[in-house]
Design a protein around this motif. Sequence first.
Motif, mmCIF file in Angstrom:
data_model
loop_
_atom_site.group_PDB
_atom_site.id
_atom_site.type_symbol
_atom_site.label_atom_id
_atom_site.label_comp_id
_atom_site.label_asym_id
_atom_site.label_seq_id
_atom_site.Cartn_x
_atom_site.Cartn_y
_atom_site.Cartn_z
ATOM 1 N N GLY A 1 61.781 29.262 16.755
ATOM 2 C CA GLY A 1 61.670 29.384 18.195
ATOM 3 C C GLY A 1 60.376 29.045 18.794
ATOM 4 N N ALA A 2 59.384 28.651 17.900
ATOM 5 C CA ALA A 2 58.062 28.424 18.670
ATOM 6 C C ALA A 2 57.906 26.930 18.887
ATOM 7 C CB ALA A 2 56.905 28.825 17.704
ATOM 8 N N HIS A 3 57.550 26.552 20.062
ATOM 9 C CA HIS A 3 57.329 25.086 20.394
ATOM 10 C C HIS A 3 56.281 25.076 21.421
ATOM 11 C CE1 HIS A 3 61.969 24.426 20.075
ATOM 12 N NE2 HIS A 3 61.699 25.849 20.501
ATOM 13 N N ALA A 4 55.743 23.662 21.540
ATOM 14 C CA ALA A 4 54.462 23.030 22.244
ATOM 15 C C ALA A 4 54.944 21.795 23.175
ATOM 16 C CB ALA A 4 53.261 23.107 21.459
ATOM 17 N N LEU A 5 54.437 21.928 24.412
ATOM 18 C CA LEU A 5 54.610 20.698 25.006
ATOM 19 C C LEU A 5 53.272 20.369 25.050
ATOM 20 C CD1 LEU A 5 56.350 18.683 26.715
ATOM 21 C CD2 LEU A 5 56.156 20.205 28.525
ATOM 22 N N LEU A 6 52.951 19.001 24.509
ATOM 23 C CA LEU A 6 51.559 18.458 24.656
ATOM 24 C C LEU A 6 51.335 17.796 25.698
ATOM 25 C CD1 LEU A 6 51.186 17.573 20.897
ATOM 26 C CD2 LEU A 6 50.768 19.823 21.915
ATOM 27 N N GLY A 7 50.234 17.866 26.208
ATOM 28 C CA GLY A 7 49.787 17.044 27.427
ATOM 29 C C GLY A 7 48.232 16.932 27.594
ATOM 30 N N GLY A 8 47.961 16.985 28.946
ATOM 31 C CA GLY A 8 46.587 17.097 29.169
ATOM 32 C C GLY A 8 46.115 18.315 29.092
ATOM 33 N N SER A 9 46.728 19.270 29.236
ATOM 34 C CA SER A 9 46.795 20.707 28.778
ATOM 35 C C SER A 9 48.082 21.255 28.074
ATOM 36 C CB SER A 9 46.189 21.635 29.911
ATOM 37 O OG SER A 9 45.123 21.325 30.484
ATOM 38 N N ILE B 1 51.183 23.288 26.492
ATOM 39 C CA ILE B 1 51.937 24.257 27.083
ATOM 40 C C ILE B 1 52.561 24.933 25.845
ATOM 41 C CG2 ILE B 1 53.569 25.156 28.336
ATOM 42 C CD1 ILE B 1 52.759 23.466 30.658
ATOM 43 N N GLY B 2 52.564 26.214 25.825
ATOM 44 C CA GLY B 2 53.377 26.883 24.572
ATOM 45 C C GLY B 2 54.789 27.282 25.086
ATOM 46 N N VAL B 3 55.859 27.065 24.405
ATOM 47 C CA VAL B 3 57.078 27.651 24.819
ATOM 48 C C VAL B 3 57.647 28.370 23.510
ATOM 49 C CG1 VAL B 3 59.170 27.153 25.201
ATOM 50 C CG2 VAL B 3 57.701 25.949 26.323
ATOM 51 N N ILE B 4 57.953 29.816 23.787
ATOM 52 C CA ILE B 4 58.703 30.537 22.609
ATOM 53 C C ILE B 4 60.039 30.951 23.120
ATOM 54 C CG2 ILE B 4 58.330 32.479 21.295
ATOM 55 C CD1 ILE B 4 55.194 32.690 21.970
ATOM 56 N N ALA B 5 60.908 30.298 22.556
ATOM 57 C CA ALA B 5 62.265 30.412 23.106
ATOM 58 C C ALA B 5 63.184 31.050 21.824
ATOM 59 C CB ALA B 5 62.900 29.250 23.547
ATOM 60 N N CYS B 6 63.877 32.165 22.206
ATOM 61 C CA CYS B 6 64.598 32.786 20.957
ATOM 62 C C CYS B 6 66.190 33.197 21.795
ATOM 63 C CB CYS B 6 63.961 33.903 20.458
ATOM 64 S SG CYS B 6 64.599 34.554 19.033
ATOM 65 N N GLY C 1 55.207 34.863 15.378
ATOM 66 C CA GLY C 1 55.496 34.606 13.988
ATOM 67 C C GLY C 1 54.186 34.139 13.360
ATOM 68 N N ASP C 2 54.222 32.628 12.961
ATOM 69 C CA ASP C 2 53.197 31.875 12.166
ATOM 70 C C ASP C 2 52.354 31.330 13.027
ATOM 71 O OD1 ASP C 2 54.029 33.056 9.915
ATOM 72 O OD2 ASP C 2 55.311 31.176 9.180
ATOM 73 N N VAL C 3 52.706 31.124 14.409
ATOM 74 C CA VAL C 3 52.045 30.222 15.162
ATOM 75 C C VAL C 3 50.972 30.990 16.273
ATOM 76 C CG1 VAL C 3 52.134 28.592 17.230
ATOM 77 C CG2 VAL C 3 54.030 28.918 15.133
ATOM 78 N N LEU C 4 49.607 30.296 16.567
ATOM 79 C CA LEU C 4 48.719 30.980 17.330
ATOM 80 C C LEU C 4 48.565 30.072 18.485
ATOM 81 C CD1 LEU C 4 46.945 33.371 18.191
ATOM 82 C CD2 LEU C 4 45.038 32.139 17.075
ATOM 83 N N TYR C 5 48.872 30.482 19.625
ATOM 84 C CA TYR C 5 48.846 29.461 20.696
ATOM 85 C C TYR C 5 47.109 29.964 21.167
ATOM 86 C CZ TYR C 5 53.506 28.413 20.621
ATOM 87 O OH TYR C 5 54.899 28.334 20.221
ATOM 88 N N CYS C 6 46.205 29.174 20.904
ATOM 89 C CA CYS C 6 44.817 29.634 20.912
ATOM 90 C C CYS C 6 43.975 29.211 22.123
ATOM 91 C CB CYS C 6 44.217 29.419 19.844
ATOM 92 S SG CYS C 6 44.090 27.747 19.161
ATOM 93 N N GLY C 7 44.578 28.970 23.338
ATOM 94 C CA GLY C 7 43.941 28.412 24.475
ATOM 95 C C GLY C 7 42.609 27.353 23.889
ATOM 96 N N ASP C 8 41.477 27.628 24.648
ATOM 97 C CA ASP C 8 40.399 26.651 24.447
ATOM 98 C C ASP C 8 39.304 27.211 23.509
ATOM 99 O OD1 ASP C 8 41.676 24.860 26.095
ATOM 100 O OD2 ASP C 8 40.248 25.253 27.928
ATOM 101 N N VAL C 9 39.646 27.839 22.318
ATOM 102 C CA VAL C 9 38.931 28.343 21.355
ATOM 103 C C VAL C 9 38.279 27.116 20.428
ATOM 104 C CG1 VAL C 9 40.649 28.695 19.315
ATOM 105 C CG2 VAL C 9 38.467 30.288 19.730
ATOM 106 N N VAL D 1 47.807 26.328 17.658
ATOM 107 C CA VAL D 1 48.048 25.260 18.965
ATOM 108 C C VAL D 1 47.046 25.472 20.169
ATOM 109 C CG1 VAL D 1 49.824 24.517 20.698
ATOM 110 C CG2 VAL D 1 50.610 25.425 18.570
ATOM 111 N N PRO D 2 46.107 24.391 19.912
ATOM 112 C CA PRO D 2 45.105 24.594 20.935
ATOM 113 C C PRO D 2 45.095 24.232 22.375
ATOM 114 C CG PRO D 2 44.538 22.939 19.537
ATOM 115 C CD PRO D 2 45.592 23.479 19.141
#
Length: 297
Positions: free
Chosen positions: A11-19, A21-26, A159-167, A204-205
């Motif tokens: 259920g963990a996804h990301a939309l890659l772009g200029g910034s 976006i994380g999407v978690i859909a269950c 789960g196993d995914v960390l959406y980690c902003g601009d770390v 996911v930065p």
Amino acid sequence: MNANWLDFGAGAHALLGGSNIGVIACGERAIMVDAGLDRSVSKKALRQIEAQGAHLEALVITHGHADHFGGAGWLGERGIPIYAPALEGVFAKHPLLEPLFLYGGAAPIKELQGKFTLAQELVPRIEAIAPGALTLAGLELHLIPLPGHAPAQLGVAYGDVLYCGDVVFPEETLARHPILFCADLDAWLETLTGLSDLPYTHFVPGHGEPVQAIATLAEANAARLREIRDQAWEALAEHHESAAVLRAVAAHFDVTFAAPQFYLLALTTIHAALTSLQRAGAAAVEMEENRMVWRRN
Ligand SMILES: [Zn+2]
């Protein structure tokens, strides 16, 4: 299917772009992590969620920079509940604060009013979140403190995914913009030290590609922050105002600022480096003929 749409499984996804976006859909319920620069980006992410047959139930903002929450106002208008760390959420609620901060608290110059530093839409209602466990839309999340780049940035783990902003910033950004935007250099170094011990298999930065092992990138970012601080200290062979320290550090990295907003973003980082040197007892600030000068201790 959108080539920038990644699926990490469970259920963990990301939309890659200029910034990113994380999407978690269950099942039928989904949340979004960060909203992109403006409404066109958050619309794209919403379309991906709907294509999964899911309904967006919440947005979590990692930190209060316009390129991460610019699209949030549009989601707020649609009744999506929005969450952010208390201190970071204030910037989404009052977008003028970001250019105001960058301009030392005064009415910002027009160069700071582009959408990268001044979100075009405000978010009227934001719920404050803090580190720890949080269940949103039936999804069990862990909010991880990642301060430094922004003062109260939070990562969102599922789960196993960390959406980690601009770390961390990707290598290309380290090369293109050597003086990373930094609010608290010591806090960021500490965050980076702990990052590779975190038990996630996908990071996911906010910018660039997701990575499976974060240690190399974390060390590259930490090395850059230490280099900036070391170069600031080198510049203090003579007493200098912060603007002169910035000129010296920019010369070291062969940086030429093309516009005032880039200069002001880098000046914040120099202020963070000088604060770090003061905390360490390596530098001190004093007044000298109406100049606020830094010197070595
Ligand atoms: Zn940021």
